[in-house]
Scaffold this motif. Structure first.
Motif, PDB file in Angstrom:
ATOM      1  N   ASP A  39     -15.476-110.891   4.111  1.00 24.64           N
ATOM      2  CA  ASP A  39     -15.896-112.137   4.755  1.00 24.64           C
ATOM      3  C   ASP A  39     -14.594-112.857   5.439  1.00 24.64           C
ATOM      4  N   VAL A  40     -14.888-113.419   6.686  1.00 26.67           N
ATOM      5  CA  VAL A  40     -13.820-114.089   7.406  1.00 26.67           C
ATOM      6  C   VAL A  40     -14.097-115.362   8.004  1.00 26.67           C
ATOM      7  N   PHE A  41     -13.281-116.383   8.033  1.00 29.99           N
ATOM      8  CA  PHE A  41     -13.501-117.463   8.817  1.00 29.99           C
ATOM      9  C   PHE A  41     -12.207-117.889   9.669  1.00 29.99           C
ATOM     10  N   PRO A  42     -12.465-118.614  10.713  1.00 25.39           N
ATOM     11  CA  PRO A  42     -11.267-119.026  11.435  1.00 25.39           C
ATOM     12  C   PRO A  42     -10.848-120.344  10.817  1.00 25.39           C
ATOM     13  N   GLY A  43      -9.602-120.653  10.706  1.00 27.97           N
ATOM     14  CA  GLY A  43      -9.074-121.890  10.452  1.00 27.97           C
ATOM     15  C   GLY A  43      -8.363-122.718  11.413  1.00 27.97           C
ATOM     16  N   THR A  44      -7.293-123.389  10.949  1.00 21.99           N
ATOM     17  CA  THR A  44      -6.632-123.997  12.083  1.00 21.99           C
ATOM     18  C   THR A  44      -5.647-123.108  12.692  1.00 21.99           C
ATOM     19  N   TRP A  45      -5.040-123.831  13.818  1.00 24.10           N
ATOM     20  CA  TRP A  45      -3.971-123.037  14.647  1.00 24.10           C
ATOM     21  C   TRP A  45      -2.923-123.856  14.909  1.00 24.10           C
ATOM     22  N   LEU A  46      -1.785-123.122  15.305  1.00 25.59           N
ATOM     23  CA  LEU A  46      -0.384-123.825  15.990  1.00 25.59           C
ATOM     24  C   LEU A  46      -0.599-124.244  17.311  1.00 25.59           C
ATOM     25  N   GLU A  47      -0.175-125.446  17.661  1.00 26.75           N
ATOM     26  CA  GLU A  47       0.023-125.881  19.115  1.00 26.75           C
ATOM     27  C   GLU A  47       1.304-126.349  19.256  1.00 26.75           C
ATOM     28  N   GLN A 107     -13.968-116.021  19.655  1.00 31.68           N
ATOM     29  CA  GLN A 107     -13.798-116.211  21.068  1.00 31.68           C
ATOM     30  C   GLN A 107     -13.589-117.735  21.308  1.00 31.68           C
ATOM     31  N   LYS A 108     -14.185-118.315  20.411  1.00 33.65           N
ATOM     32  CA  LYS A 108     -13.965-119.881  20.647  1.00 33.65           C
ATOM     33  C   LYS A 108     -12.655-120.534  20.718  1.00 33.65           C
ATOM     34  N   GLN A 109     -11.882-120.035  19.640  1.00 34.78           N
ATOM     35  CA  GLN A 109     -10.537-120.277  19.504  1.00 34.78           C
ATOM     36  C   GLN A 109      -9.781-119.011  19.095  1.00 34.78           C
ATOM     37  N   PRO A 110      -9.067-118.246  20.198  1.00 32.81           N
ATOM     38  CA  PRO A 110      -8.699-116.889  19.912  1.00 32.81           C
ATOM     39  C   PRO A 110      -7.121-117.097  18.991  1.00 32.81           C
TER      40      PRO A 110
END
Length: 219
Positions: free
Chosen positions: A35-43, A86-89
């Motif tokens: 199972d995977v899920f997207p976390g935060t990202w660096l800006e 796709q929503k937040q690569p």
């Protein structure tokens, strides 16, 4: 530095940034059935990279859940995973523990000492990550979190005396090639391969892990 273990991978899962995060997340779901899920990202802001959560003092910039219901968001479907990224690569790749695996988290030095010892013992290992926070995380069969305290006591150690944490239901780990702020990226110490698709039970590896953590505690 303690001896490290190189495992030659027959799988297509990359160790660093050889592929985009979305493709890697899809491969984890598709090839490993994790199972995977997207976390935060660096800006990038004013010449520095900051966590997308907006907290300048974020403890895990770019590598923690982006929403409170992350457990419900986690998916083992490659199709759904592709749609999520796709929503937040740039989103980090996070894996919930307590489902297809638990993780035993120990200091990096103890982890590499244990890896060398396990190799000599010819133990079967699952994947092992190395985090920028100088920790190693050993993937084992689910249920380890409930077993570890009694197993450690059986080896003669009070659980609180060892820097050994079992991550089970309700916890998560960051997967390579997720970056954690300026500290660097999560890497594989032992990569996922066809040979380690079947994970060990924590009972099989707890002795060398406890020994290594105990040795560190005595320093």
């Amino acid at each position: 530095m303690e001896e490290t273990i190189e495992v030659t991978s027959a799988a297509r899962i990359p160790t660093q940034h050889a592929e985009a995060l979305p493709d890697t997340a899809v491969r984890y779901a598709e090839e490993r059935h994790w199972d995977v899920f997207p976390g935060t990202w660096l800006e990038c802001a004013e010449g520095t990279e900051r966590c997308s959560c907006g907290d300048p003092a974020c403890a895990a910039p770019g590598a923690h859940p982006a929403r409170e219901d992350w457990a419900a968001q986690a998916t083992g479907s490659a199709t759904v995973a592709r749609r999520l990224w796709q929503k937040q690569p740039k989103a980090s790749i996070l894996l919930p523990t307590g489902r297809t695996f638990d993780a035993i988290d120990v200091p990096e030095t103890a982890g590499f000492l244990a890896l060398a010892r396990m190799e000599r013992m010819e133990l079967t290992l699952g994947p092992v990550t190395r985090t920028p926070g100088r920790r190693t995380q050993f993937f084992v069969l689910p249920g380890a979190a409930a077993k570890v305290p009694d197993l450690v006591r059986g080896l003669g150690w009070p659980p609180a005396a060892l820097d050994l944490v079992a991550l089970g239901e309700g916890a998560h780990v960051a997967a390579p090639p997720t970056r954690v702020g300026a500290s660097g990226a999560v890497q594989w110490a032992c990569r996922p391969t066809a040979a380690n698709r079947w994970l060990p039970d924590v009972e099989e590896i707890i002795s060398p892990l406890a020994y290594a953590c105990g040795r560190e505690a005595r320093r």
